[in-house]
Design a protein around this motif. Sequence first.
Motif, PDB file in Angstrom:
ATOM      1  N   GLN A 377       0.832  -1.206   0.000  1.00 15.51           N
ATOM      2  CA  GLN A 377       0.000   0.000   0.000  1.00 15.51           C
ATOM      3  C   GLN A 377       0.866   1.255   0.000  1.00 15.51           C
ATOM      4  OE1 GLN A 377      -2.467  -1.310   3.544  1.00 15.51           O
ATOM      5  NE2 GLN A 377      -4.051  -0.238   2.389  1.00 15.51           N
ATOM      6  N   TYR A 378       1.927   1.215   0.784  1.00 15.94           N
ATOM      7  CA  TYR A 378       2.825   2.373   0.890  1.00 15.94           C
ATOM      8  C   TYR A 378       3.546   2.642  -0.425  1.00 15.94           C
ATOM      9  CZ  TYR A 378       6.472   5.411   2.851  1.00 15.94           C
ATOM     10  OH  TYR A 378       7.322   6.463   3.127  1.00 15.94           O
ATOM     11  N   HIS A 399       3.002   7.782   7.482  1.00 20.05           N
ATOM     12  CA  HIS A 399       1.995   7.109   6.660  1.00 20.05           C
ATOM     13  C   HIS A 399       2.147   5.588   6.721  1.00 20.05           C
ATOM     14  CE1 HIS A 399      -1.112   7.085   3.592  1.00 20.05           C
ATOM     15  NE2 HIS A 399      -0.417   6.175   2.922  1.00 20.05           N
ATOM     16  N   ILE A 400       3.380   5.101   6.616  1.00 18.23           N
ATOM     17  CA  ILE A 400       3.530   3.640   6.648  1.00 18.23           C
ATOM     18  C   ILE A 400       3.236   3.099   8.038  1.00 18.23           C
ATOM     19  CG2 ILE A 400       6.038   3.601   7.085  1.00 18.23           C
ATOM     20  CD1 ILE A 400       6.073   1.127   5.166  1.00 18.23           C
ATOM     21  N   ASP A 401       3.558   3.867   9.078  1.00 19.32           N
ATOM     22  CA  ASP A 401       3.191   3.432  10.427  1.00 19.32           C
ATOM     23  C   ASP A 401       1.675   3.316  10.555  1.00 19.32           C
ATOM     24  OD1 ASP A 401       5.855   3.418  11.077  1.00 19.32           O
ATOM     25  OD2 ASP A 401       5.798   5.250  12.284  1.00 19.32           O
ATOM     26  N   GLY A 402       0.964   4.273   9.954  1.00 21.44           N
ATOM     27  CA  GLY A 402      -0.494   4.235   9.992  1.00 21.44           C
ATOM     28  C   GLY A 402      -1.071   3.058   9.231  1.00 21.44           C
ATOM     29  N   ILE A 418      12.806   4.280   9.608  1.00 26.35           N
ATOM     30  CA  ILE A 418      13.870   4.941   8.858  1.00 26.35           C
ATOM     31  C   ILE A 418      13.290   5.297   7.497  1.00 26.35           C
ATOM     32  CG2 ILE A 418      16.126   4.626   7.779  1.00 26.35           C
ATOM     33  CD1 ILE A 418      16.777   2.678  10.106  1.00 26.35           C
ATOM     34  N   SER A 419      13.211   6.580   7.208  1.00 28.12           N
ATOM     35  CA  SER A 419      12.645   7.085   5.959  1.00 28.12           C
ATOM     36  C   SER A 419      13.619   8.126   5.456  1.00 28.12           C
ATOM     37  CB  SER A 419      11.259   7.685   6.233  1.00 28.12           C
ATOM     38  OG  SER A 419      10.755   8.357   5.098  1.00 28.12           O
ATOM     39  N   ALA A 420      14.427   7.762   4.450  1.00 31.78           N
ATOM     40  CA  ALA A 420      15.585   8.578   4.104  1.00 31.78           C
ATOM     41  C   ALA A 420      15.709   8.748   2.601  1.00 31.78           C
ATOM     42  CB  ALA A 420      16.856   7.933   4.659  1.00 31.78           C
ATOM     43  N   SER A 421      15.782  10.002   2.157  1.00 35.69           N
ATOM     44  CA  SER A 421      15.918  10.282   0.729  1.00 35.69           C
ATOM     45  C   SER A 421      17.283  10.899   0.445  1.00 35.69           C
ATOM     46  CB  SER A 421      14.819  11.245   0.269  1.00 35.69           C
ATOM     47  OG  SER A 421      15.018  12.522   0.840  1.00 35.69           O
ATOM     48  N   GLY A 422      17.763  10.659  -0.768  1.00 36.45           N
ATOM     49  CA  GLY A 422      19.010  11.278  -1.208  1.00 36.45           C
ATOM     50  C   GLY A 422      20.150  11.024  -0.253  1.00 36.45           C
ATOM     51  N   LEU A 423      20.852  12.096   0.143  1.00 40.42           N
ATOM     52  CA  LEU A 423      22.044  11.946   0.977  1.00 40.42           C
ATOM     53  C   LEU A 423      21.725  11.399   2.359  1.00 40.42           C
ATOM     54  CD1 LEU A 423      23.267  15.462   2.207  1.00 40.42           C
ATOM     55  CD2 LEU A 423      20.915  14.921   1.606  1.00 40.42           C
TER      56      LEU A 423
END
Length: 680
Positions: A377-378, A399-402, A418-423
């Motif tokens: 879903q995420y 959102h994913i926790d929900g 852990i939700s991490a984009s780019g650097l």
Amino acid sequence: MCALHWITAWALLLHGCAAGWVPPAPSTRNDIRDCSTDPPYLPPTATNTTARLAALRDTMQAHGVHAYIVPSTDAHMSEYISKRDARLGWLTGFTGSAGTSVVTKDKAALWTDSRYWTQAERELDCNWELQRTTWIESIAMWIMEAVPVGGNISLDPFLFSVATWNSYSQALYGSGRTLLPLETNLVDQVWGDQRPSPSSSEIYSLPAAFTGSSWQEKVAGIRQQMEQHVRRPTAVLLSGLEETAWLFNLRGDDIPYNPVFYSYTLLTNTNISLFVEGSRLSAAARESLSSGCPGPLCVELQEYGQVSAHLRNYTLGNVTVWLGTEYTTYGLYGIIPQEKLLEESYSPVMTAKAVKNAQEQELLRAAHVRDAVAVIQYLLWLEKMVPQGQVDEFSGAQHIDGLRRAQQHSHGPSFQSISASGLNAALAHYSPSNGSSRTLSAGEMYLFDTGGQYLDGTTDITRTVHWGQPTPLQKEAYTRVLMGNIDLSRLVFPSNTAGRTVESFARRALWDVGLNYGHGTGHGIGNFLSVHEWPVGFQSNNVPLAAGMFTSIEPGYYRDGEFGIRIEDIALVVEAQTKYQSEEKPFLTFEVVSLVPYDRNLIDLSLLSPEQIQYLNSYYKKIRERVGPELQRQQLQEEYEWLQESTEPFPVGSAVTTTTTTAMLALTSLLSVLLSGLQA
């Protein structure tokens, strides 16, 4: 980090000193501190610790302490700790899960491993030196330089393991400095009324449908091990919070993301003492524990704080206490006379818990099916929302926790997402905060490492995705990380094999081109318990792999300041179906129970062998068969169609056949054994 890395780093340091090392130019990054400028530059994520250090130093002086060591652990050697026990975080501002600090009258330093170096530079102010190592010998050398001969080095013995205490004692032996255990915790004194209150939440019984076996059966099994042991111990001491929770089928909420509660257990041949805040037990829990009273299956409730006094009194008799040193503090260990100790790395409860029975295995499989629904879903939601610029790291994590909370039997996330984009993805354990997170972009890599707590199991999964055009390096690195995941997941190996012996199979494809990662390759996982469950895994202090154990398999690659990649699945150790039957125990392999497809946009099929592609296709078929019906049951038709598209079989003919694969794997196995010898 392996021994070779440290040898290389030491050699480079010596070379730099000999050649006249030139300090690097001041950093131009604004997300980390710069203590070389006047005034120093501190990012908004740094904590001002000047007043806290001053107060601690006053308290140290009052106790005659010249250096005070503060760990990141609690009194139960828990990996994750409550806010009340976050002494290191409060004192330093550093919120990573692993670290040690030392404070003297005019210096302060923090030691942590490579996962957290950048995070530490973001969170520490310039009162602190960052030491990029975790060696106790390094800490001791720093202390001996900072503290003159005759000085006292103190610590709280109830916050240090037996092995850690012994290491400090050995490192400081003969130095003229005294290692002085101090049961009064000096950080707690300084923290004072601002220290968070202890938990008052209910301790409850796990429903029988989710336990695998009754607590009475578990106690009987441990007592049988006591009788069969050559030393015939009279008692088992349990200090790890998971141990007591698992043994009595109880759960609590004392530590965020971990359904455990503060407790100790002393299990003897004839009685059971549970040290816990008894008023917090639910009526059902209390009834369950007292159902065998009076008798050998009657659990006697004792106050949590009385464990030391009770243990001291018990060991006056003709007894032998069996304990696991990995989870027992030096404070408790020191109470027991040496001749009355039976010490092993892990208690019999910890090793019994590591091997899941058939019912526990089915429970964990079921939890991973529903968890896959939430992750799918995420992924679909991200595909829609990210190109619109409407998702940042923090809102993505929320959102994913929900989505997980909406699943049956959910008790929330199993760790801070852990939700991490780019650097930021280059930080292996980065977690976003509200107001300081980056917006997700279709032109950047995005890594999310998340998990759920369900009554039937704990989950942990990592996927890395890219919605645009990845660079050649990103695509190759991702594919090689995937190859490592596949190579270890499909490996067949003899029974009683240590995880560290086969760990390098996850690294081979990266090593082939000079890439690597600095964290471990996997960890055990519990049945509605800790997301990192010892003693299972691939490190040197893990027990040999056995059928019934669950472990993560999670290779990665991180390019500092640019991007990060990790692919993590949970796998069950199972008996392998081999052409020839072993004369002794059957060979073993892994059954992956995480059921989420990988990002097709990042896979370079030309790098994969036919066997790797066949494995992928078989795995995708299993995802369709197990997750597809659950998506339809939950009436998630769009997600079902997304899954069908994302698990289309790959053409096997696109792979480059290599005749050297078997030879390379054999060479890797040999290299792994050699490395194991170096690390031992």
